[in-house]
Design a protein around this motif. Structure first.
Motif, PDB file in Angstrom:
ATOM      1  N   ALA A  52       1.717   2.936 -11.343  1.00  0.00           N
ATOM      2  CA  ALA A  52       2.784   2.094 -10.666  1.00  0.00           C
ATOM      3  C   ALA A  52       2.288   0.920 -10.284  1.00  0.00           C
ATOM      4  O   ALA A  52       2.747  -0.304 -10.323  1.00  0.00           O
ATOM      5  CB  ALA A  52       3.796   2.714  -9.922  1.00  0.00           C
ATOM      6  N   LEU A  53       1.278   1.147  -9.395  1.00  0.00           N
ATOM      7  CA  LEU A  53       0.501   0.137  -8.873  1.00  0.00           C
ATOM      8  C   LEU A  53      -0.253  -0.908  -9.804  1.00  0.00           C
ATOM      9  O   LEU A  53       0.097  -2.040  -9.814  1.00  0.00           O
ATOM     10  CB  LEU A  53      -0.643   0.797  -8.107  1.00  0.00           C
ATOM     11  N   ARG A  54      -0.774  -0.393 -10.854  1.00  0.00           N
ATOM     12  CA  ARG A  54      -1.340  -1.306 -11.962  1.00  0.00           C
ATOM     13  C   ARG A  54      -0.181  -2.108 -12.527  1.00  0.00           C
ATOM     14  O   ARG A  54      -0.380  -3.266 -12.453  1.00  0.00           O
ATOM     15  CB  ARG A  54      -1.959  -0.497 -13.115  1.00  0.00           C
ATOM     16  N   HIS A  59       2.230  -7.614 -12.986  1.00  0.00           N
ATOM     17  CA  HIS A  59       3.324  -8.359 -13.007  1.00  0.00           C
ATOM     18  C   HIS A  59       3.248  -9.542 -11.977  1.00  0.00           C
ATOM     19  O   HIS A  59       3.332 -10.495 -12.250  1.00  0.00           O
ATOM     20  CB  HIS A  59       4.740  -7.553 -12.775  1.00  0.00           C
ATOM     21  N   LEU A  60       2.910  -9.171 -10.690  1.00  0.00           N
ATOM     22  CA  LEU A  60       3.022 -10.154  -9.630  1.00  0.00           C
ATOM     23  C   LEU A  60       1.864 -10.978  -9.657  1.00  0.00           C
ATOM     24  O   LEU A  60       2.203 -12.105  -9.229  1.00  0.00           O
ATOM     25  CB  LEU A  60       2.957  -9.212  -8.140  1.00  0.00           C
ATOM     26  N   THR A  61       0.733 -10.691 -10.144  1.00  0.00           N
ATOM     27  CA  THR A  61      -0.422 -11.686 -10.278  1.00  0.00           C
ATOM     28  C   THR A  61      -0.049 -12.750 -11.317  1.00  0.00           C
ATOM     29  O   THR A  61      -0.740 -13.439 -11.445  1.00  0.00           O
ATOM     30  CB  THR A  61      -1.497 -11.104 -10.265  1.00  0.00           C
ATOM     31  N   LEU A  84       3.443  -3.595  -3.170  1.00  0.00           N
ATOM     32  CA  LEU A  84       2.700  -2.768  -4.305  1.00  0.00           C
ATOM     33  C   LEU A  84       3.551  -1.400  -4.038  1.00  0.00           C
ATOM     34  O   LEU A  84       3.973  -0.743  -4.812  1.00  0.00           O
ATOM     35  CB  LEU A  84       1.334  -2.820  -4.018  1.00  0.00           C
ATOM     36  N   ALA A  85       3.640  -0.883  -2.743  1.00  0.00           N
ATOM     37  CA  ALA A  85       4.025   0.431  -2.151  1.00  0.00           C
ATOM     38  C   ALA A  85       5.520   0.376  -2.548  1.00  0.00           C
ATOM     39  O   ALA A  85       5.764   1.665  -3.027  1.00  0.00           O
ATOM     40  CB  ALA A  85       3.605   0.516  -0.592  1.00  0.00           C
ATOM     41  N   ALA A  86       6.140  -0.384  -2.682  1.00  0.00           N
ATOM     42  CA  ALA A  86       7.715  -0.452  -2.711  1.00  0.00           C
ATOM     43  C   ALA A  86       7.899   0.052  -4.273  1.00  0.00           C
ATOM     44  O   ALA A  86       8.748   0.904  -4.646  1.00  0.00           O
ATOM     45  CB  ALA A  86       8.518  -1.712  -2.558  1.00  0.00           C
ATOM     46  N   VAL A  87       7.106  -0.669  -5.203  1.00  0.00           N
ATOM     47  CA  VAL A  87       7.220  -0.264  -6.589  1.00  0.00           C
ATOM     48  C   VAL A  87       6.700   1.165  -6.635  1.00  0.00           C
ATOM     49  O   VAL A  87       7.503   1.935  -7.451  1.00  0.00           O
ATOM     50  CB  VAL A  87       6.336  -1.516  -7.263  1.00  0.00           C
ATOM     51  N   SER A  88       5.755   1.651  -6.329  1.00  0.00           N
ATOM     52  CA  SER A  88       5.275   2.694  -6.440  1.00  0.00           C
ATOM     53  C   SER A  88       6.162   3.919  -5.898  1.00  0.00           C
ATOM     54  O   SER A  88       6.489   4.952  -6.566  1.00  0.00           O
ATOM     55  CB  SER A  88       3.905   3.003  -5.650  1.00  0.00           C
ATOM     56  N   GLN A  89       6.701   3.892  -4.790  1.00  0.00           N
ATOM     57  CA  GLN A  89       7.854   4.658  -3.959  1.00  0.00           C
ATOM     58  C   GLN A  89       8.964   4.923  -4.845  1.00  0.00           C
ATOM     59  O   GLN A  89       9.659   5.868  -4.938  1.00  0.00           O
ATOM     60  CB  GLN A  89       7.956   4.182  -2.486  1.00  0.00           C
ATOM     61  N   GLN A  90       9.296   3.710  -5.502  1.00  0.00           N
ATOM     62  CA  GLN A  90      10.542   3.702  -6.304  1.00  0.00           C
ATOM     63  C   GLN A  90      10.360   4.735  -7.400  1.00  0.00           C
ATOM     64  O   GLN A  90      11.147   5.658  -7.812  1.00  0.00           O
ATOM     65  CB  GLN A  90      11.129   2.209  -6.631  1.00  0.00           C
ATOM     66  N   VAL A  91       9.255   4.552  -8.205  1.00  0.00           N
ATOM     67  CA  VAL A  91       9.088   5.520  -9.358  1.00  0.00           C
ATOM     68  C   VAL A  91       8.819   6.695  -8.986  1.00  0.00           C
ATOM     69  O   VAL A  91       9.422   7.710  -9.383  1.00  0.00           O
ATOM     70  CB  VAL A  91       7.631   4.846  -9.797  1.00  0.00           C
ATOM     71  N   ILE A  92       8.086   7.186  -7.790  1.00  0.00           N
ATOM     72  CA  ILE A  92       7.914   8.233  -7.334  1.00  0.00           C
ATOM     73  C   ILE A  92       9.099   9.026  -6.722  1.00  0.00           C
ATOM     74  O   ILE A  92       9.245  10.134  -7.394  1.00  0.00           O
ATOM     75  CB  ILE A  92       6.910   8.378  -6.081  1.00  0.00           C
ATOM     76  N   ARG A  93      10.097   8.421  -6.275  1.00  0.00           N
ATOM     77  CA  ARG A  93      11.151   9.141  -5.716  1.00  0.00           C
ATOM     78  C   ARG A  93      12.137   9.525  -7.081  1.00  0.00           C
ATOM     79  O   ARG A  93      12.575  10.556  -7.190  1.00  0.00           O
ATOM     80  CB  ARG A  93      12.173   8.097  -4.913  1.00  0.00           C
ATOM     81  N   ASP A 164      -6.776   9.313  -2.624  1.00  0.00           N
ATOM     82  CA  ASP A 164      -5.193   9.608  -2.066  1.00  0.00           C
ATOM     83  C   ASP A 164      -4.917   8.717  -0.914  1.00  0.00           C
ATOM     84  O   ASP A 164      -3.703   8.491  -0.682  1.00  0.00           O
ATOM     85  CB  ASP A 164      -5.550  10.873  -1.511  1.00  0.00           C
ATOM     86  N   GLN A 165      -5.760   8.084  -0.341  1.00  0.00           N
ATOM     87  CA  GLN A 165      -5.590   7.271   0.757  1.00  0.00           C
ATOM     88  C   GLN A 165      -5.393   5.935   0.384  1.00  0.00           C
ATOM     89  O   GLN A 165      -4.860   4.846   1.134  1.00  0.00           O
ATOM     90  CB  GLN A 165      -6.531   7.406   1.965  1.00  0.00           C
ATOM     91  N   LEU A 166      -5.913   5.312  -0.638  1.00  0.00           N
ATOM     92  CA  LEU A 166      -6.027   3.997  -1.164  1.00  0.00           C
ATOM     93  C   LEU A 166      -4.544   3.384  -1.150  1.00  0.00           C
ATOM     94  O   LEU A 166      -4.415   2.253  -0.676  1.00  0.00           O
ATOM     95  CB  LEU A 166      -6.579   3.851  -2.436  1.00  0.00           C
ATOM     96  N   LEU A 167      -3.456   4.105  -1.365  1.00  0.00           N
ATOM     97  CA  LEU A 167      -2.109   3.469  -1.394  1.00  0.00           C
ATOM     98  C   LEU A 167      -1.621   3.341   0.028  1.00  0.00           C
ATOM     99  O   LEU A 167      -0.458   2.823   0.067  1.00  0.00           O
ATOM    100  CB  LEU A 167      -1.214   4.441  -2.286  1.00  0.00           C
ATOM    101  N   HIS A 168      -2.274   3.858   1.064  1.00  0.00           N
ATOM    102  CA  HIS A 168      -1.788   3.781   2.441  1.00  0.00           C
ATOM    103  C   HIS A 168      -2.490   2.657   3.135  1.00  0.00           C
ATOM    104  O   HIS A 168      -2.415   2.752   4.479  1.00  0.00           O
ATOM    105  CB  HIS A 168      -1.904   4.907   2.940  1.00  0.00           C
ATOM    106  N   LEU A 169      -3.244   1.828   2.536  1.00  0.00           N
ATOM    107  CA  LEU A 169      -3.834   0.943   3.196  1.00  0.00           C
ATOM    108  C   LEU A 169      -2.800  -0.072   3.889  1.00  0.00           C
ATOM    109  O   LEU A 169      -1.741  -0.271   3.335  1.00  0.00           O
ATOM    110  CB  LEU A 169      -4.667  -0.136   2.314  1.00  0.00           C
TER     111      LEU A 169
END
Length: 469
Positions: A52-54, A59-61, A84-93, A164-169
């Motif tokens: 999801a991050l990729r 897209h955004l860049t 970036l986190a918003a997109v990832s969390q949407q997919v995860i949910r 595991d922590q990279l997405l929480h930067l």
């Protein structure tokens, strides 16, 4: 005390599919999850979040369309971690909801808590200071793995962290050292570089992703260097420290990686991505008579049975190939065997997908493996520039390679690098599974324009070489 036909420990890909298969066989099934969310590492910290991050980054860049609209093309100028986190969390949910729905529709009991074997058929579930006991005829251990965190690495979750922590930067760093040139390390190195982060990738071996075909690896490393990533291959990290920064630039603390060769690398952040560690040590497997190796991985037979025949294991906890796709099938097949459902032998012709920038995928053997085995072959090559869809996508560097047997023209391997490589590979996989030849790609019609036309171009290229044209 409740009794089940099958209890599954872990709700990752192997656990999900194993539990659902048992339910479809009419069995009473429970699945246990120790975390507060479903899906294991695949949904929460690994496969889905990184992909999801990729996609969000590409897209955004505007990276994916620069081949068409120029290098200055960009959808969003200032990209934040929040974007970036918003997109990832949407997919995860969405994935959480999907898994929960599948479990409910199949009548599977979902039990939250930590599982601990008290005996061969007795399991204790611990949660919030309480405990309950249950029994089962069969068990499937599908607890997965976690990133390795050696004690000599000063993890602090902000400047030195694992995947595991990279997405929480809290913010995007200006620079990053990535230690580990495996799948996880290279994927995140590419993503960060696409965002404009200055990346140094350190790998102890002489090349990245050693299981790939050499030609694909060389093309990939070339693209990484073009993206601005500094590769330190054949180098091992001896020590990681936090050091003071240059006073002339504000003196902000930096992370320093000292290599065995004596080189010192500095960056704002460091991602440690060397290996993964099992987590089955806390399951009380000694109470059942099951042992595990020093990385807490379980050994299984061809039917995914441990040394105790009613306890099965599948997914990352049993090691290679540690792919979400193969884990799903392992879990399903383990359960089929547990309840006497005959299955054909597991087709080991499974595809690999590396969601780097560019994307890479392969199925079958490499040129190096064929040469070592003494199998006569010819390579047919097609570049994305040779098919119209490649031009439409703006991908001028993509490539598809077919390895064709010199005598019977069967396909021995397919290797792709470029846009949609992980989708494209399944055409070759299907033809290989059905023992098809290179002529198949010439004698059949492909939609125009598509990337799939690359198969026809590569087949002609390989067969022409065999005819010495």
């Amino acid at each position: 005390m409740k009794h089940y036909d099958l209890v599954v420990i872990g709700t990752g890909p192997a656990g999900q599919k194993g539990a659902i298969q048992a339910a479809k066989l009419g069995k009473r099934v429970a699945i246990i999850e120790k975390a507060t969310v479903l899906g294991g590492a695949a949904i929460n910290t690994g496969t889905i979040p990184s992909k999801a991050l990729r996609e969000a980054v590409l897209h955004l860049t505007g990276h994916a369309k620069r081949g068409l609209f120029g290098q200055s093309y960009r959808v969003k100028k200032d990209i934040t971690i929040a974007d970036l986190a918003a997109v990832s969390q949407q997919v995860i949910r969405h994935e959480w909801e999907l898994i929960q729905d599948q479990l409910e529709r199949n009548g599977i009991d979902l039990i939250w808590g930590k599982a601990h074997f008290e005996g061969p058929n007795l399991l204790q579930i611990q949660r919030n200071g309480d405990a309950e006991l249950l029994t089962a005829d069969k068990f499937l251990v599908a607890v997965g793995t976690r990133p390795a965190r050696p004690t000599n690495v000063p993890f602090n979750e902000t400047s030195v962290f694992c995947s595991d922590q990279l997405l929480h930067l809290e913010r995007l760093p200006k620079s990053m050292i990535v230690v580990g040139g495996g799948v996880i390390g290279t994927e995140y190195a590419c993503i960060m570089a696409t965002l404009g982060v200055r990346v140094i990738l350190v790998e102890g071996r002489s090349k990245l992703l050693g299981f790939l075909d050499d030609e694909i690896t060389e093309a990939f490393q070339y693209q990484l260097r073009r993206a601005g990533i500094t590769l330190r291959l054949g180098e091992k990290v001896e020590k990681i420290d936090e050091v003071k920064g240059d006073p002339t630039t504000g003196g902000k603390p930096l992370v320093q990686a000292t290599l065995e060769s004596g080189k010192r690398l500095r960056a704002e952040t460091l991602l440690y991505a060397v290996g993964r560690q099992g987590v089955c040590g806390a399951l009380g497997l000694d109470n059942v008579g099951i042992s595990f190796d020093d990385r807490e991985r379980l050994k299984v037979n061809d039917h995914y049975q441990t040394n105790i025949e009613h306890v099965y294991a599948a997914g990352d906890v049993i090691g290679f190939p540690s792919l979400a796709s193969t884990s799903m099938e392992q879990g399903r097949r383990a359960v089929c065997h547990a309840f006497g459902v005959k299955e054909d032998n597991f087709n080991t012709l499974f595809p690999y997908g590396i969601y780097a920038v560019p994307e890479i995928s392969m199925v079958g053997q490499t040129e190096e493996q064929l040469t070592e085995a003494g199998i006569p072959y010819e390579a047919g090559i097609a570049t994305y520039d040779e098919v119209s869809r490649g031009k439409l996508l703006g991908d001028h560097t993509g490539m598809l390679k077919l390895l064709i047997h010199q005598d019977d023209h069967t396909i021995l391997g397919v290797h792709a690098i470029g846009t949609q490589a992980t989708e494209l590979i399944h055409i070759g996989q299907a033809v290989m599974t059905l023992k098809g030849t290179a002529q198949y790609f010439i004698q059949n019609v492909f939609n125009y324009p598509t990337l799939a036309e690359a198969y026809r171009v590569a087949a002609y290229n390989g067969l022409n070489k065999l005819r010495h044209i």
